[in-house]
Design an enzyme around this catalytic site. Structure first.
Site, mmCIF file in Angstrom:
data_model
loop_
_atom_site.group_PDB
_atom_site.id
_atom_site.type_symbol
_atom_site.label_atom_id
_atom_site.label_comp_id
_atom_site.label_asym_id
_atom_site.label_seq_id
_atom_site.Cartn_x
_atom_site.Cartn_y
_atom_site.Cartn_z
ATOM 1 N N GLY A 191 0.859 -1.168 0.000
ATOM 2 C CA GLY A 191 0.000 0.000 0.000
ATOM 3 C C GLY A 191 0.895 1.217 0.000
ATOM 4 O O GLY A 191 1.774 1.347 0.870
ATOM 5 N N ASP A 239 -1.048 4.211 -6.909
ATOM 6 C CA ASP A 239 0.352 4.152 -6.500
ATOM 7 C C ASP A 239 1.152 5.326 -7.041
ATOM 8 O O ASP A 239 2.143 5.725 -6.446
ATOM 9 C CB ASP A 239 0.972 2.834 -6.948
#
Length: 355
Positions: free
Chosen positions: A51, A239
């Site tokens: 993450g 991301d």
């Protein structure tokens, strides 16, 4: 059950960093103590922590931890070692820009220190600040995102952009936790997310921990689920977001955006400002990490494909900006004209700079 029942993904322990081992979820809740720079690198590279925001937080703590052990009183030597270790951690994963953002923020914070001891203290405080700020940022993203959904709506997501991928709450999952806190009913359809199954192992698990209504589907069920179950929107994390709004996220995200266009439902990206990289002009400039073939040929250590088969395993794809209905940040909801609107969110000091 509140989101606070969900374990934190990263904790600072003064002499080490403790992470929740996301590779073992959901069957085992295991914590790992990271004592060295190499431990932190390995945890990031092998997805024990994952993450984008959680990677950034872990890397920041790792750099601060390493710096505490520098045995020099020379500021020049201290900064040389800091830059070396910054570059080492930055090489752990190439796509998630929060990794570079957090490391560069620490290097910048220590630049004006007048002594080695001051620099060490500054690094620890700045790393802690990054984690504290991320929790607030995620909650604000969640509030903005929640305003886009009708009570009772069914929403689809991919991968895991939840509490364990951040300091708390998550990005794409934050509105569902806030809806639960406010007594608003929302249903989540979570794609399993091959090949590493972050949706099945992580998203389904953490939403269930918080009592959020979640239905798990395989990735190739997405179109049928949208049609048969009346999915009203798709929300994903990110991301890296380029200046023009092109967005790199978990492999399969691009396909979902195409489905959203086909079904005429909104496709939202939820991400903090730290994921927006103004030095990356378009998605064509985003490096796409390719991972080991075993992730595709094996599940839970069991081979499911023939020996020697060719494998293509990109970890991410890039969704073009024209397929994105809105980008949801802590500063609000941005719709279109991203080349102008995304830079306008930043002060000069907040813009990404390569150290």
């Amino acid at each position: 059950m509140s989101t606070f029942a969900i374990p934190r993904s990263v904790e600072w322990r003064e002499t080490h960093v403790t992470i929740l081992n996301q590779q073992k979820l959901p069957s085992i809740i295991e914590y790992i103590d990271l004592h060295t720079l190499e431990d932190v690198y390995e945890a990031i590279a092998t997805l024990k922590v994952r993450g984008a925001p959680a990677i950034g937080i872990t890397a920041a703590y790792g750099l601060a931890l390493a710096a505490l052990r520098y045995d020099t009183e020379s500021l020049d030597e201290f900064r040389r070692r800091l830059k070396r270790d910054r570059d080492y951690l930055a090489s752990a994963r190439p796509t998630a820009v929060n990794l570079f953002w957090a490391l560069d923020r620490l290097v910048t914070a220590a630049a004006d220190a007048l002594s080695v001891n001051e620099a060490k203290t500054t690094l620890v405080h700045e790393a802690i600040r990054i984690q504290v700020e991320d929790e607030d940022v995620c909650r604000r993203i969640g509030e903005h995102a929640l305003s886009l959904f009708r009570p009772g709506e069914r929403v689809m997501t991919i991968c895991n952009a939840g509490s364990i991928a951040t300091a708390r709450y998550g990005t794409a999952l934050a509105p569902f936790y806030l809806a639960k806190e406010k007594g608003i009913e929302l249903s989540v359809y979570a794609l399993e997310t091959r090949p590493v199954l972050q949706g099945a192992r992580l998203t389904a698990w953490e939403l269930m921990q918080a009592g959020v209504d979640v239905t798990l589907i395989t990735d190739n069920m997405a179109a049928q689920a949208i049609k048969a179950k009346g999915i009203g929107a798709i929300i994903v994390g990110a991301d890296r977001i380029a200046q023009n709004g092109d967005t790199a996220n978990k492999i399969g995200t691009f396909g979902l955006a195409l489905l959203a266009k086909s079904f005429d439902i909104p496709f939202y990206v939820a991400a903090p400002l730290s994921t927006i990289d103004l030095t990356t002009k378009t998605g064509a400039d985003i490096p796409i990490e390719e991972r080991h073939p075993d992730e595709v040929t094996h599940i839970a250590g069991v081979r499911i494909a023939p020996e020697g088969v060719n494998v293509y395993n990109p970890a991410f794809d890039v969704t073009p900006n024209e397929l994105i209905t809105a980008i949801i940040t802590e500063k609000g909801i941005i719709r279109g004209n991203y080349n102008a609107t995304l830079p306008s969110l930043f002060t000069k000091e907040e813009q990404h700079e390569t150290i």
